[in-house]
Design a protein around this motif. Structure first.
Motif, PDB file in Angstrom:
ATOM      1  N   ALA A  33      -1.569   7.796   0.889  1.00 24.52           N
ATOM      2  CA  ALA A  33      -2.616   7.468  -0.394  1.00 24.52           C
ATOM      3  C   ALA A  33      -2.408   6.407  -1.489  1.00 24.52           C
ATOM      4  O   ALA A  33      -3.664   6.114  -1.862  1.00 24.52           O
ATOM      5  CB  ALA A  33      -3.023   9.138  -0.864  1.00 24.52           C
ATOM      6  N   LEU A  34      -1.181   6.044  -2.226  1.00 22.63           N
ATOM      7  CA  LEU A  34      -0.988   4.837  -3.048  1.00 22.63           C
ATOM      8  C   LEU A  34      -1.197   3.617  -2.155  1.00 22.63           C
ATOM      9  O   LEU A  34      -1.825   2.908  -3.137  1.00 22.63           O
ATOM     10  CB  LEU A  34       0.878   5.692  -3.087  1.00 22.63           C
ATOM     11  CG  LEU A  34       0.567   6.703  -4.204  1.00 22.63           C
ATOM     12  CD1 LEU A  34       2.004   6.847  -4.701  1.00 22.63           C
ATOM     13  CD2 LEU A  34      -0.308   6.866  -5.237  1.00 22.63           C
ATOM     14  N   THR A  35      -1.142   3.310  -0.875  1.00 22.84           N
ATOM     15  CA  THR A  35      -1.253   2.439  -0.360  1.00 22.84           C
ATOM     16  C   THR A  35      -2.793   1.999  -0.379  1.00 22.84           C
ATOM     17  O   THR A  35      -3.359   1.468  -0.875  1.00 22.84           O
ATOM     18  CB  THR A  35      -0.441   2.554   1.246  1.00 22.84           C
ATOM     19  OG1 THR A  35       0.722   2.824   1.039  1.00 22.84           O
ATOM     20  CG2 THR A  35      -1.096   0.996   1.703  1.00 22.84           C
ATOM     21  N   LEU A  37      -4.791   3.456  -2.127  1.00 27.41           N
ATOM     22  CA  LEU A  37      -5.076   2.800  -3.786  1.00 27.41           C
ATOM     23  C   LEU A  37      -5.156   1.842  -4.339  1.00 27.41           C
ATOM     24  O   LEU A  37      -5.147   1.153  -5.236  1.00 27.41           O
ATOM     25  CB  LEU A  37      -5.238   4.226  -4.441  1.00 27.41           C
ATOM     26  CG  LEU A  37      -5.159   5.466  -4.104  1.00 27.41           C
ATOM     27  CD1 LEU A  37      -4.604   6.341  -5.354  1.00 27.41           C
ATOM     28  CD2 LEU A  37      -6.408   5.464  -4.829  1.00 27.41           C
ATOM     29  N   GLY A  38      -4.240   0.472  -3.373  1.00 31.51           N
ATOM     30  CA  GLY A  38      -4.352  -0.765  -3.584  1.00 31.51           C
ATOM     31  C   GLY A  38      -3.355  -0.376  -5.277  1.00 31.51           C
ATOM     32  O   GLY A  38      -3.026  -1.652  -5.544  1.00 31.51           O
ATOM     33  N   LEU A  39      -2.051   0.384  -4.450  1.00 35.58           N
ATOM     34  CA  LEU A  39      -0.835   0.178  -5.313  1.00 35.58           C
ATOM     35  C   LEU A  39       0.064  -1.144  -5.160  1.00 35.58           C
ATOM     36  O   LEU A  39       0.345  -1.108  -3.893  1.00 35.58           O
ATOM     37  CB  LEU A  39       0.063   1.420  -5.634  1.00 35.58           C
ATOM     38  CG  LEU A  39      -0.175   2.344  -7.100  1.00 35.58           C
ATOM     39  CD1 LEU A  39      -2.063   2.499  -7.277  1.00 35.58           C
ATOM     40  CD2 LEU A  39       0.549   3.268  -7.271  1.00 35.58           C
ATOM     41  N   GLN A  40       1.127  -1.377  -5.831  1.00 35.93           N
ATOM     42  CA  GLN A  40       2.086  -2.289  -5.586  1.00 35.93           C
ATOM     43  C   GLN A  40       3.221  -1.459  -4.230  1.00 35.93           C
ATOM     44  O   GLN A  40       3.361  -0.417  -4.580  1.00 35.93           O
ATOM     45  CB  GLN A  40       2.123  -2.728  -6.487  1.00 35.93           C
ATOM     46  CG  GLN A  40       1.767  -4.025  -7.196  1.00 35.93           C
ATOM     47  CD  GLN A  40       2.265  -4.327  -8.202  1.00 35.93           C
ATOM     48  OE1 GLN A  40       3.702  -3.746  -9.172  1.00 35.93           O
ATOM     49  NE2 GLN A  40       2.094  -5.630  -9.021  1.00 35.93           N
ATOM     50  N   SER A  41       4.264  -2.069  -3.375  1.00 35.72           N
ATOM     51  CA  SER A  41       4.842  -1.467  -2.668  1.00 35.72           C
ATOM     52  C   SER A  41       6.108  -0.885  -2.952  1.00 35.72           C
ATOM     53  O   SER A  41       6.439  -0.551  -2.690  1.00 35.72           O
ATOM     54  CB  SER A  41       4.676  -2.257  -1.251  1.00 35.72           C
ATOM     55  OG  SER A  41       6.010  -3.343  -1.753  1.00 35.72           O
ATOM     56  N   ASP A  42       6.655  -1.210  -4.234  1.00 39.96           N
ATOM     57  CA  ASP A  42       6.940  -1.120  -4.824  1.00 39.96           C
ATOM     58  C   ASP A  42       6.983   0.296  -5.500  1.00 39.96           C
ATOM     59  O   ASP A  42       7.993   0.837  -5.381  1.00 39.96           O
ATOM     60  CB  ASP A  42       7.971  -2.121  -5.676  1.00 39.96           C
ATOM     61  CG  ASP A  42       6.957  -2.833  -7.309  1.00 39.96           C
ATOM     62  OD1 ASP A  42       6.219  -2.447  -6.653  1.00 39.96           O
ATOM     63  OD2 ASP A  42       7.285  -3.352  -8.219  1.00 39.96           O
ATOM     64  N   LEU A  43       6.131  -0.029  -6.271  1.00 36.21           N
ATOM     65  CA  LEU A  43       5.371   1.410  -6.949  1.00 36.21           C
ATOM     66  C   LEU A  43       5.213   2.504  -5.580  1.00 36.21           C
ATOM     67  O   LEU A  43       5.695   3.712  -6.265  1.00 36.21           O
ATOM     68  CB  LEU A  43       4.681   1.442  -7.536  1.00 36.21           C
ATOM     69  CG  LEU A  43       4.598   0.575  -9.148  1.00 36.21           C
ATOM     70  CD1 LEU A  43       3.038  -0.004  -9.486  1.00 36.21           C
ATOM     71  CD2 LEU A  43       5.742   1.301  -9.997  1.00 36.21           C
ATOM     72  N   ALA A  47       7.460   6.327  -5.394  1.00 36.30           N
ATOM     73  CA  ALA A  47       7.031   7.598  -5.380  1.00 36.30           C
ATOM     74  C   ALA A  47       7.128   8.316  -3.846  1.00 36.30           C
ATOM     75  O   ALA A  47       7.216   9.849  -3.527  1.00 36.30           O
ATOM     76  CB  ALA A  47       4.914   7.078  -5.707  1.00 36.30           C
ATOM     77  N   VAL A  48       7.060   7.109  -3.172  1.00 39.50           N
ATOM     78  CA  VAL A  48       7.708   8.261  -1.922  1.00 39.50           C
ATOM     79  C   VAL A  48       9.120   8.771  -2.333  1.00 39.50           C
ATOM     80  O   VAL A  48       9.412   9.748  -1.727  1.00 39.50           O
ATOM     81  CB  VAL A  48       7.540   7.331  -0.521  1.00 39.50           C
ATOM     82  CG1 VAL A  48       8.217   7.975   0.832  1.00 39.50           C
ATOM     83  CG2 VAL A  48       5.889   6.950   0.021  1.00 39.50           C
ATOM     84  N   ILE A 144      -7.254   0.003 -10.021  1.00 32.14           N
ATOM     85  CA  ILE A 144      -7.813   1.046  -9.008  1.00 32.14           C
ATOM     86  C   ILE A 144      -8.938   1.948  -9.075  1.00 32.14           C
ATOM     87  O   ILE A 144      -8.855   2.664  -9.702  1.00 32.14           O
ATOM     88  CB  ILE A 144      -6.378   2.453  -8.765  1.00 32.14           C
ATOM     89  CG1 ILE A 144      -5.030   1.998  -9.053  1.00 32.14           C
ATOM     90  CG2 ILE A 144      -6.449   2.688  -7.969  1.00 32.14           C
ATOM     91  CD1 ILE A 144      -4.228   2.636  -9.262  1.00 32.14           C
ATOM     92  N   ALA A 145      -9.914   1.513  -8.021  1.00 32.97           N
ATOM     93  CA  ALA A 145     -10.793   1.666  -7.386  1.00 32.97           C
ATOM     94  C   ALA A 145     -10.984   3.371  -6.360  1.00 32.97           C
ATOM     95  O   ALA A 145     -10.373   3.224  -6.152  1.00 32.97           O
ATOM     96  CB  ALA A 145     -12.105   0.815  -6.934  1.00 32.97           C
ATOM     97  N   VAL A 146     -11.023   4.206  -7.646  1.00 33.96           N
ATOM     98  CA  VAL A 146     -11.157   5.481  -6.659  1.00 33.96           C
ATOM     99  C   VAL A 146     -12.051   6.110  -6.432  1.00 33.96           C
ATOM    100  O   VAL A 146     -13.340   6.213  -6.911  1.00 33.96           O
ATOM    101  CB  VAL A 146     -10.736   6.962  -8.032  1.00 33.96           C
ATOM    102  CG1 VAL A 146     -10.637   7.918  -7.001  1.00 33.96           C
ATOM    103  CG2 VAL A 146      -9.189   6.062  -8.533  1.00 33.96           C
ATOM    104  N   PRO A 147     -12.564   6.869  -4.518  1.00 33.04           N
ATOM    105  CA  PRO A 147     -13.657   6.791  -4.191  1.00 33.04           C
ATOM    106  C   PRO A 147     -13.850   8.103  -5.046  1.00 33.04           C
ATOM    107  O   PRO A 147     -13.442   9.363  -5.122  1.00 33.04           O
ATOM    108  CB  PRO A 147     -13.221   6.219  -2.604  1.00 33.04           C
ATOM    109  CG  PRO A 147     -11.915   7.195  -2.500  1.00 33.04           C
ATOM    110  CD  PRO A 147     -11.325   6.410  -3.678  1.00 33.04           C
TER     111      PRO A 147
END
Length: 154
Positions: A33-35, A37-43, A47-48, A144-147
């Motif tokens: 989900a976070l990937t 949404l375009g979040l940076q890989s460190d974030l 989160a994981v 973040i563009a949320v569909p």
């Protein structure tokens, strides 16, 4: 997975397994989900890790059912792990030889103390079911563009 039309309140909610495999399931779900949404890989990695700790705690110390929820807030995304229990999680100091007892401290540290617990929280995917939410927040870096979705999807 349930994706909710009113995405300003919830982006996604997932019922989790009711056993030790719930943490692996939750890690996969939140990473995807976070990937997306375009979040940076460190974030995403942070989160994981935090989801894994919170789901592990829910399975060990909480009560079923379990659920993972992703909500947008002002400048943050809130990730919640819901369980059917009522007892507050307790942060403790684990000794160097102890295998357990560091999860909440890890979440507090990695989230920059943007974490907490709420009670009487409705489970988004289960009508009439309420429980405890242990949550953390991560910053939204960039837009973040949320569909907008509706209905259930598996």
């Amino acid at each position: 997975m349930t994706l909710v039309r009113e995405w300003s309140a919830i982006i996604a909610a997932w019922p989790l397994r009711e056993d030790a495999r719930a943490a692996a399931q939750a890690r996969q779900l939140i990473r995807g989900a976070l990937t997306a949404l375009g979040l940076q890989s460190d974030l995403v990695d942070d989160a994981v890790l935090m989801v894994s700790e919170l789901v592990g705690n829910a399975v060990l110390y909480g009560d079923a059912p379990f659920e993972l929820v992703l909500r947008p807030e002002q400048d943050e995304l809130h990730v919640e792990v819901l369980d059917g229990g009522t007892i507050n999680p307790v942060m403790r100091v684990a000794g160097p030889e102890e295998e357990h007892g560091r999860g909440l401290a890890i979440v507090c540290e990695v989230s920059g103390a943007r974490c907490g617990c709420r009670h009487d929280v409705p489970f988004p995917t289960r009508d009439g079911v309420y429980g405890k939410s242990v949550w953390f927040a991560i910053p939204r870096r960039g837009q973040i563009a949320v569909p907008c979705f509706s209905g259930d999807s598996s």
